[in-house]
Write an enzyme that holds these catalytic residues in place. Structure first.
Site, PDB file in Angstrom:
ATOM      1  N   ASP A   1       0.845  -1.465   0.318  1.00 24.26           N
ATOM      2  CA  ASP A   1       0.003   0.093   0.065  1.00 24.26           C
ATOM      3  C   ASP A   1       1.101   1.424   0.203  1.00 24.26           C
ATOM      4  O   ASP A   1       2.045   1.452   0.817  1.00 24.26           O
ATOM      5  CB  ASP A   1      -0.850  -0.392   1.602  1.00 24.26           C
ATOM      6  CG  ASP A   1      -2.478   0.787   1.043  1.00 24.26           C
ATOM      7  OD1 ASP A   1      -2.011   1.945  -0.054  1.00 24.26           O
ATOM      8  OD2 ASP A   1      -2.736   1.391   2.617  1.00 24.26           O
TER       9      ASP A   1
ATOM     10  N   TRP B   1       2.652   7.765  -2.374  1.00 24.25           N
ATOM     11  CA  TRP B   1       4.511   8.245  -2.580  1.00 24.25           C
ATOM     12  C   TRP B   1       4.742   9.509  -3.811  1.00 24.25           C
ATOM     13  O   TRP B   1       5.052  10.282  -3.893  1.00 24.25           O
ATOM     14  CB  TRP B   1       4.573   6.768  -2.402  1.00 24.25           C
ATOM     15  CG  TRP B   1       6.852   6.957  -2.828  1.00 24.25           C
ATOM     16  CD1 TRP B   1       7.242   6.864  -1.993  1.00 24.25           C
ATOM     17  CD2 TRP B   1       7.152   6.776  -4.390  1.00 24.25           C
ATOM     18  NE1 TRP B   1       8.466   6.812  -2.288  1.00 24.25           N
ATOM     19  CE2 TRP B   1       8.948   6.969  -3.315  1.00 24.25           C
ATOM     20  CE3 TRP B   1       6.781   6.959  -5.419  1.00 24.25           C
ATOM     21  CZ2 TRP B   1       9.472   6.986  -4.740  1.00 24.25           C
ATOM     22  CZ3 TRP B   1       7.870   6.838  -6.339  1.00 24.25           C
ATOM     23  CH2 TRP B   1       9.380   7.106  -6.157  1.00 24.25           C
TER      24      TRP B   1
ATOM     25  N   SER C   1      -6.657  -5.149  -6.049  1.00 17.29           N
ATOM     26  CA  SER C   1      -8.028  -5.381  -5.555  1.00 17.29           C
ATOM     27  C   SER C   1      -9.290  -5.747  -6.007  1.00 17.29           C
ATOM     28  O   SER C   1      -9.252  -4.686  -6.590  1.00 17.29           O
ATOM     29  CB  SER C   1      -8.654  -4.543  -4.294  1.00 17.29           C
ATOM     30  OG  SER C   1      -8.841  -3.584  -4.062  1.00 17.29           O
TER      31      SER C   1
ATOM     32  N   ARG D   1      -5.340  -0.932   8.648  1.00 16.66           N
ATOM     33  CA  ARG D   1      -7.370  -2.128   8.771  1.00 16.66           C
ATOM     34  C   ARG D   1      -6.607  -2.790   7.596  1.00 16.66           C
ATOM     35  O   ARG D   1      -5.949  -3.085   6.751  1.00 16.66           O
ATOM     36  CB  ARG D   1      -8.312  -1.136   7.861  1.00 16.66           C
ATOM     37  CG  ARG D   1      -7.974  -0.400   6.611  1.00 16.66           C
ATOM     38  CD  ARG D   1      -8.553   0.039   6.211  1.00 16.66           C
ATOM     39  NE  ARG D   1      -8.703   0.734   4.938  1.00 16.66           N
ATOM     40  CZ  ARG D   1      -8.260   2.435   5.163  1.00 16.66           C
ATOM     41  NH1 ARG D   1      -7.833   2.817   5.691  1.00 16.66           N
ATOM     42  NH2 ARG D   1      -8.012   2.918   3.593  1.00 16.66           N
TER      43      ARG D   1
ATOM     44  N   ASN E   1     -10.011  -1.852  -5.907  1.00 16.02           N
ATOM     45  CA  ASN E   1      -9.478  -1.183  -7.077  1.00 16.02           C
ATOM     46  C   ASN E   1      -9.767  -0.504  -8.546  1.00 16.02           C
ATOM     47  O   ASN E   1      -9.819  -0.203  -9.541  1.00 16.02           O
ATOM     48  CB  ASN E   1      -7.678  -1.794  -7.219  1.00 16.02           C
ATOM     49  CG  ASN E   1      -7.530  -1.063  -5.974  1.00 16.02           C
ATOM     50  OD1 ASN E   1      -5.826  -2.330  -5.373  1.00 16.02           O
ATOM     51  ND2 ASN E   1      -7.597  -0.519  -4.948  1.00 16.02           N
TER      52      ASN E   1
ATOM     53  N   GLU F   1      -1.040 -12.650  12.859  1.00 19.62           N
ATOM     54  CA  GLU F   1      -0.178 -11.893  13.218  1.00 19.62           C
ATOM     55  C   GLU F   1      -0.524 -10.661  12.508  1.00 19.62           C
ATOM     56  O   GLU F   1      -0.228 -11.006  11.446  1.00 19.62           O
ATOM     57  CB  GLU F   1       0.990 -12.079  14.446  1.00 19.62           C
ATOM     58  CG  GLU F   1       1.263 -13.053  15.309  1.00 19.62           C
ATOM     59  CD  GLU F   1       0.718 -12.790  16.734  1.00 19.62           C
ATOM     60  OE1 GLU F   1       0.398 -11.524  16.983  1.00 19.62           O
ATOM     61  OE2 GLU F   1      -0.093 -13.157  16.957  1.00 19.62           O
TER      62      GLU F   1
ATOM     63  N   HIS G   1       2.829   2.709  -9.342  1.00 19.48           N
ATOM     64  CA  HIS G   1       3.082   1.988  -8.916  1.00 19.48           C
ATOM     65  C   HIS G   1       4.113   1.376 -10.047  1.00 19.48           C
ATOM     66  O   HIS G   1       4.392   0.548  -9.358  1.00 19.48           O
ATOM     67  CB  HIS G   1       1.428   1.773 -10.298  1.00 19.48           C
ATOM     68  CG  HIS G   1       1.026   2.269  -9.969  1.00 19.48           C
ATOM     69  ND1 HIS G   1      -0.192   2.116  -8.824  1.00 19.48           N
ATOM     70  CD2 HIS G   1      -0.805   3.125 -10.543  1.00 19.48           C
ATOM     71  CE1 HIS G   1      -1.008   2.901  -8.264  1.00 19.48           C
ATOM     72  NE2 HIS G   1      -1.512   3.135  -9.381  1.00 19.48           N
TER      73      HIS G   1
ATOM     74  N   SER H   1      -8.678  -4.536   5.145  1.00 19.30           N
ATOM     75  CA  SER H   1      -9.744  -4.107   4.053  1.00 19.30           C
ATOM     76  C   SER H   1      -9.958  -5.599   3.409  1.00 19.30           C
ATOM     77  O   SER H   1      -9.943  -5.275   2.114  1.00 19.30           O
ATOM     78  CB  SER H   1      -8.113  -2.965   2.854  1.00 19.30           C
ATOM     79  OG  SER H   1      -8.447  -1.952   3.194  1.00 19.30           O
TER      80      SER H   1
ATOM     81  N   ARG I   1     -11.310   2.179 -10.050  1.00 18.81           N
ATOM     82  CA  ARG I   1     -10.329   3.381 -10.303  1.00 18.81           C
ATOM     83  C   ARG I   1     -10.822   2.898 -11.387  1.00 18.81           C
ATOM     84  O   ARG I   1     -11.084   2.953 -12.821  1.00 18.81           O
ATOM     85  CB  ARG I   1      -8.536   3.122 -10.260  1.00 18.81           C
ATOM     86  CG  ARG I   1      -8.698   3.150  -8.360  1.00 18.81           C
ATOM     87  CD  ARG I   1      -7.374   3.099  -8.613  1.00 18.81           C
ATOM     88  NE  ARG I   1      -6.655   2.414  -6.921  1.00 18.81           N
ATOM     89  CZ  ARG I   1      -5.837   2.143  -6.876  1.00 18.81           C
ATOM     90  NH1 ARG I   1      -5.164   2.111  -7.190  1.00 18.81           N
ATOM     91  NH2 ARG I   1      -5.416   2.350  -5.313  1.00 18.81           N
TER      92      ARG I   1
END
Length: 253
Positions: free
Chosen positions: A33, A38, A78, A208, A81, A221, A50, A210, A84
């Site tokens: 992510d 960035w 995802s 999160r 995604n 974990e 990307h 997602s 978009r």
């Protein structure tokens, strides 16, 4: 610069000493992510983030493999995604396909695609399947690549596949209701035959899941890293391993 590199190496060695070698996760999931943020921070287009993120994958996988991890699952795209803009999705898919084809050339990695490739353009889906097939004879670390993936969608598909399987065998609705179980669903999810992830790492500071691997992460974990994926460093990965190695994993007991 030299002083910074020297201090970095010292800190890296310290982290390595603090990791319990008997507590290395067998299966690690990573939510890649922060690529767009960035790029935004640099004032460049999302595609720049990307591409930088895709170019970084091989390096991170080398750290993961060096640590002794057997399976890694990378969430690249995802189902959300896919909402978009068409232009961004075309560019992003081209970057992802190129990255997967590059990963598949490494003889130490077995590439497996997770997700609903029917949601993707036919050409991209074919290229991804072909790349994975080319790596089938490879030995070493299994690299699951989640593309067109959503946790709810995965569970829904698993239940549908189970129901179709039972219907084909002539089972009645009552028979199916009696036979459905956790194992029945587990045997139809994308990662069937693989152990659940021990550790999930998410970059970019978001805390999160997602919908990532909803079925598989009941005892997993979680580690959240503030760094955007393109800037994810080896010390960030080692910190996650150190954190994992000192946790007491009771798994509900």
């Amino acid at each position: 610069m030299f002083a910074n590199d020297f201090l970095y190496r010292i800190y890296e060695r310290r982290l390595l000493r603090e990791i319990n070698p008997q507590q290395i996760p067998h299966h690690v999931g990573i939510i890649l992510d922060g690529n767009r943020r960035w790029a935004k921070a640099l004032g460049t287009p999302a595609a720049h983030g990307h591409r930088r993120g895709a170019d970084h994958i091989s390096e991170v996988l080398s750290w993961v493999q060096e640590a002794g991890v057997s399976i890694v699952t990378l969430w690249m795209l995802s189902t959300d995604n896919l909402q978009r803009s068409a232009a961004e999705i075309r560019e992003l898919l081209a970057i992802i396909v190129g990255a997967v084809e590059h990963l598949a050339k490494n003889p130490s990695w077995q590439i497996r695609i997770l997700g609903d490739l029917e949601l993707l353009p036919q050409q991209a889906a074919h290229a991804l399947r072909t790349a994975a097939e080319k790596s089938e004879g490879h030995t070493g670390m299994v690299v699951n690549v989640a593309i067109g993936y959503g946790g709810r969608q995965e569970i829904t598909r698993a239940v549908q596949d189970y129901l179709r399987e039972q219907a084909a065998s002539g089972a009645s609705l009552e028979d199916v209701a009696q036979s459905i179980s956790v194992d029945a669903i587990t045997n139809h999810i994308y990662t069937k035959g693989q152990p659940d992830p021990d550790l999930i790492i998410r970059t970019s500071g978001e805390q999160r899941m997602s919908g990532f691997m909803l079925w598989q992460t009941v005892h997993t974990e979680l580690y959240f890293c503030e760094t955007y994926w393109p800037d994810f460093r080896r010390i960030d990965f080692l910190r996650a391993l150190r954190d994992f190695s000192v946790r007491e994993r009771r798994k509900g007991k």
